[in-house]
Design a protein around this motif. Structure first.
Motif, PDB file in Angstrom:
ATOM      1  N   LEU A  72       5.850   4.206   2.184  1.00 60.81           N
ATOM      2  CA  LEU A  72       6.298   5.528   2.622  1.00 60.81           C
ATOM      3  C   LEU A  72       7.126   5.213   3.967  1.00 60.81           C
ATOM      4  O   LEU A  72       7.937   5.935   4.494  1.00 60.81           O
ATOM      5  CB  LEU A  72       4.870   6.398   3.130  1.00 60.81           C
ATOM      6  N   THR A  82       0.698  -0.985  -0.117  1.00 60.55           N
ATOM      7  CA  THR A  82      -0.096  -0.003   0.062  1.00 60.55           C
ATOM      8  C   THR A  82       0.910   1.394  -0.061  1.00 60.55           C
ATOM      9  O   THR A  82       2.110   1.288   0.273  1.00 60.55           O
ATOM     10  CB  THR A  82      -0.964   0.243   1.292  1.00 60.55           C
ATOM     11  N   ALA A  83       0.503   2.363  -0.210  1.00 66.26           N
ATOM     12  CA  ALA A  83       1.105   3.684  -0.203  1.00 66.26           C
ATOM     13  C   ALA A  83       1.725   3.886   1.256  1.00 66.26           C
ATOM     14  O   ALA A  83       2.916   4.157   1.258  1.00 66.26           O
ATOM     15  CB  ALA A  83      -0.026   4.722  -0.728  1.00 66.26           C
ATOM     16  N   GLU A  84       0.934   3.536   2.300  1.00 64.47           N
ATOM     17  CA  GLU A  84       1.471   3.910   3.594  1.00 64.47           C
ATOM     18  C   GLU A  84       2.673   2.647   3.782  1.00 64.47           C
ATOM     19  O   GLU A  84       3.662   3.327   4.551  1.00 64.47           O
ATOM     20  CB  GLU A  84       0.470   3.312   4.729  1.00 64.47           C
ATOM     21  N   LEU A 129      -0.205   4.193  -7.088  1.00 62.33           N
ATOM     22  CA  LEU A 129       0.537   2.996  -7.203  1.00 62.33           C
ATOM     23  C   LEU A 129       0.536   2.714  -8.570  1.00 62.33           C
ATOM     24  O   LEU A 129      -0.331   2.671  -9.355  1.00 62.33           O
ATOM     25  CB  LEU A 129       0.161   2.043  -6.297  1.00 62.33           C
ATOM     26  N   MET A 146       5.606   4.250  -6.820  1.00 65.40           N
ATOM     27  CA  MET A 146       4.512   5.146  -6.420  1.00 65.40           C
ATOM     28  C   MET A 146       4.905   6.625  -6.836  1.00 65.40           C
ATOM     29  O   MET A 146       5.949   7.077  -6.326  1.00 65.40           O
ATOM     30  CB  MET A 146       4.233   5.022  -5.057  1.00 65.40           C
ATOM     31  N   CYS A 182       8.419  10.881  -6.952  1.00 70.64           N
ATOM     32  CA  CYS A 182       8.268   9.508  -7.152  1.00 70.64           C
ATOM     33  C   CYS A 182       9.092   8.665  -5.976  1.00 70.64           C
ATOM     34  O   CYS A 182       9.913   9.223  -5.415  1.00 70.64           O
ATOM     35  CB  CYS A 182       8.781   8.962  -8.451  1.00 70.64           C
ATOM     36  N   TYR A 183       8.513   7.449  -5.691  1.00 68.20           N
ATOM     37  CA  TYR A 183       9.003   6.650  -4.676  1.00 68.20           C
ATOM     38  C   TYR A 183       9.232   5.561  -5.106  1.00 68.20           C
ATOM     39  O   TYR A 183       8.052   4.758  -5.882  1.00 68.20           O
ATOM     40  CB  TYR A 183       8.065   6.606  -3.319  1.00 68.20           C
ATOM     41  N   GLN A 187      -2.257  13.159  -4.650  1.00 67.84           N
ATOM     42  CA  GLN A 187      -2.627  11.902  -4.028  1.00 67.84           C
ATOM     43  C   GLN A 187      -1.317  10.908  -4.425  1.00 67.84           C
ATOM     44  O   GLN A 187      -0.877  10.908  -5.535  1.00 67.84           O
ATOM     45  CB  GLN A 187      -3.873  11.255  -4.537  1.00 67.84           C
ATOM     46  N   TYR A 188      -1.294   9.855  -3.621  1.00 72.03           N
ATOM     47  CA  TYR A 188      -0.295   8.911  -4.080  1.00 72.03           C
ATOM     48  C   TYR A 188      -0.930   7.721  -5.017  1.00 72.03           C
ATOM     49  O   TYR A 188      -2.111   7.435  -4.681  1.00 72.03           O
ATOM     50  CB  TYR A 188       0.280   8.136  -2.851  1.00 72.03           C
TER      51      TYR A 188
END
Length: 220
Positions: free
Chosen positions: A7, A2-4, A153, A142, A130-131, A150-151
């Motif tokens: 992060l 997930t985005a979390e 994926l 992401m 970007c991540y 907003q993030y």
């Protein structure tokens, strides 16, 4: 992921001293010496990011070429009171690090970097874009949607072109911090990826890491 979860592999305050040093030395093509007010005895060097003494102020004409007395860097002189908004500099920076959660994983984060905002010679803004996360189990990406903040994926790893979205027509410099990658790789599975042979790929090395995550024997 997930985005979390993605992060969680990055520092809460991503703008580290190492990143600032890289941006200062590599992200911008030109450097400037700013005189904020008429009669000032000091100027601000965009490369040093320090106030430096000005001895012979009579020769310091607007837009003249000179040398910073502190770092000896060639700079263009700018009188701030004449306006500096027309010289806003932008860069798109790739910065690597070890995951803060799992030392066997490496990460990459990209930033839009802008300086000289609101006619302030010392202002630098870092906007995350970007991540990327790389582990034995695979690679994840992401990005931050520039419109809705907003993030998002992605289904695969790719290098996001900095001129997309709200940044259409963007003409800044692209800078990849390969030194940060070299520091992040030891004691991770990616140190054996033969990455040294692909450093000339710059940001495209992310796609090679994604391939290595899927097929660890690809180096052969």
């Amino acid at each position: 992921m997930t985005a979390e979860q993605i992060l969680s592999h990055f520092r809460p305050g991503p703008v580290t001293r190492d990143l600032k040093q890289f941006v200062r030395k590599n992200a911008f093509s030109k450097q400037y010496l700013f005189i904020r007010k008429k009669g000032d005895t000091t100027g601000y060097c965009s490369f040093c990011e320090k106030d430096v003494p000005l001895k012979d102020r009579s020769s310091l004409k607007h837009n003249a070429k000179t040398t910073c007395p502190r770092c000896r860097r060639e700079v263009t002189l700018k009188h701030v009171w004449r306006g500096i908004k027309n010289i806003v500099d932008e860069a798109y920076v790739y910065h690597f690090a070890r995951s803060v959660k799992n030392k066997q994983m490496i990460t990459c984060q990209t930033f839009y970097v802008s300086r000289f905002l609101d006619s302030n010679p010392g202002a630098i803004k870092y906007s995350p874009s970007c991540y990327y996360v790389f582990s034995r189990q695979g690679a994840k990406m992401m990005y931050v949607d520039p419109y809705y903040r907003q993030y998002v994926l992605t289904q695969s790893i790719y290098t996001k072109h900095p001129s997309g979205g709200l940044y259409y027509g963007w003409q800044g410099k692209l800078a990849v911090n390969m030194a940060s990658l070299a520091r992040a790789l030891p004691h991770t599975p990616y140190q054996y990826s033969a990455w040294e042979d692909y450093t000339d790929m710059n940001e495209q090395i992310l796609r090679y890491f994604a391939l290595f995550a899927k097929h660890p024997q690809v180096e052969y």
